[in-house]
Write a protein that holds these residues in place. Structure first.
Motif, PDB file in Angstrom:
ATOM      1  N   CYS A   6       0.858  -1.189   0.000  1.00 50.66           N
ATOM      2  CA  CYS A   6       0.000   0.000   0.000  1.00 50.66           C
ATOM      3  C   CYS A   6       0.896   1.242   0.000  1.00 50.66           C
ATOM      4  N   GLY A   8       0.031   4.058   0.992  1.00 50.83           N
ATOM      5  CA  GLY A   8      -0.287   4.881   2.160  1.00 50.83           C
ATOM      6  C   GLY A   8       0.487   4.469   3.391  1.00 50.83           C
ATOM      7  N   CYS A   9       0.401   3.199   3.745  1.00 53.16           N
ATOM      8  CA  CYS A   9       1.054   2.727   4.976  1.00 53.16           C
ATOM      9  C   CYS A   9       2.357   1.989   4.689  1.00 53.16           C
ATOM     10  N   HIS A  17      -7.871  -3.391   0.860  1.00 55.42           N
ATOM     11  CA  HIS A  17      -7.211  -2.313   1.616  1.00 55.42           C
ATOM     12  C   HIS A  17      -6.784  -1.201   0.659  1.00 55.42           C
ATOM     13  N   CYS A 108      -4.052   5.013   6.592  1.00 52.96           N
ATOM     14  CA  CYS A 108      -4.819   3.769   6.640  1.00 52.96           C
ATOM     15  C   CYS A 108      -5.288   3.503   8.074  1.00 52.96           C
TER      16      CYS A 108
HETATM   17 ZN   LIG Z   1      -2.350   1.158   3.686  1.00 51.76          ZN
END
Ligand SMILES: [Zn+2]
Length: 213
Positions: A6, A8-9, A17, A108
């Motif tokens: 991901c 984001g994280c 996700h 997230c």
């Molecule tokens: Zn994430």
């Protein structure tokens, strides 16, 4: 085949996700002001998409209790009360029109980031999370949001205060008695009252536009 990560994280993540993160970005982008007057920083997005701040719920029951408490607390504290329209969309549009934007320090949900949290075997350590993701949120503030004011929306974000001060955002940080606002938890009337009073005081001090003008 390697599992996707991901953006984001930074963790290995399921397609769901990743899809939910993209959906959150789309929703937030839709309601993002061109110039951000005040940036409201929450810790992390909720797990259910219907509980995300920028989800344009049609009826009050679509959001869960925690999500509704934050949404209503913020709108009431800022005296945002659109006359026309139904559901949450007109509130979000007015929030945007006033130059307000809400962002999460973590992109997230905490339960996706901290193993064992969902099972109840560990607790999320707010200080440790800021340590892991503080540099990322500072980069987003410096390069993208560039807000005139910053408001912290939960005491779990208090560990950001020294980071923001070191990064020269201290003068733009609006605290209430030196601390972030208490999250207006629906089971904690004291926290709700403090949140509304604090938000109203911050809005007055910062001379933000209020009312329907
Ligand atoms: Zn994430």
């Amino acid at each position: 085949m390697a599992q996707a990560h991901c953006d984001g994280c930074g963790l290995p993540a399921s397609p769901e996700h990743i899809a939910l993160r993209i959906r959150r970005i789309e929703l937030a982008t839709h309601f993002r002001p061109v110039h951000i007057h005040a940036l409201f920083l929450a810790e992390a997005p909720p797990e259910r998409p219907e509980d995300y701040f920028y989800y344009p719920a049609k009826g009050r029951a679509e959001r869960g209790r925690l999500s509704r408490a934050l949404f209503s607390g913020l709108m009431e504290g800022l005296s945002i009360a659109p006359m026309a329209g139904e559901g949450d969309e007109p509130f979000l549009a007015e929030f945007q029109r006033r130059g307000f934007f809400l962002a999460d320090c973590l992109e997230c949900p905490v339960a996706d980031i901290v193993p064992g949290l969902r099972e109840g075997t560990v607790r999320a350590n707010a200080h440790e999370l800021v340590h892991r993701y503080g540099a990322t949120i500072l980069r987003r503030i410096d390069s993208s949001y560039k807000p005139r004011h910053i408001v912290l929306l939960s005491t779990r974000t208090r560990h950001l205060i020294p980071l923001l001060q070191q990064a020269a955002w201290g003068s733009r940080l609006l605290l209430y008695h030196g601390l972030p606002l208490h999250f207006p938890h629906p089971d904690n009337p004291g926290a709700q009252a403090q949140f509304r009073a604090g938000m109203a005081e911050i809005a007055t001090l910062a001379a933000w536009q209020t009312g329907t003008a």
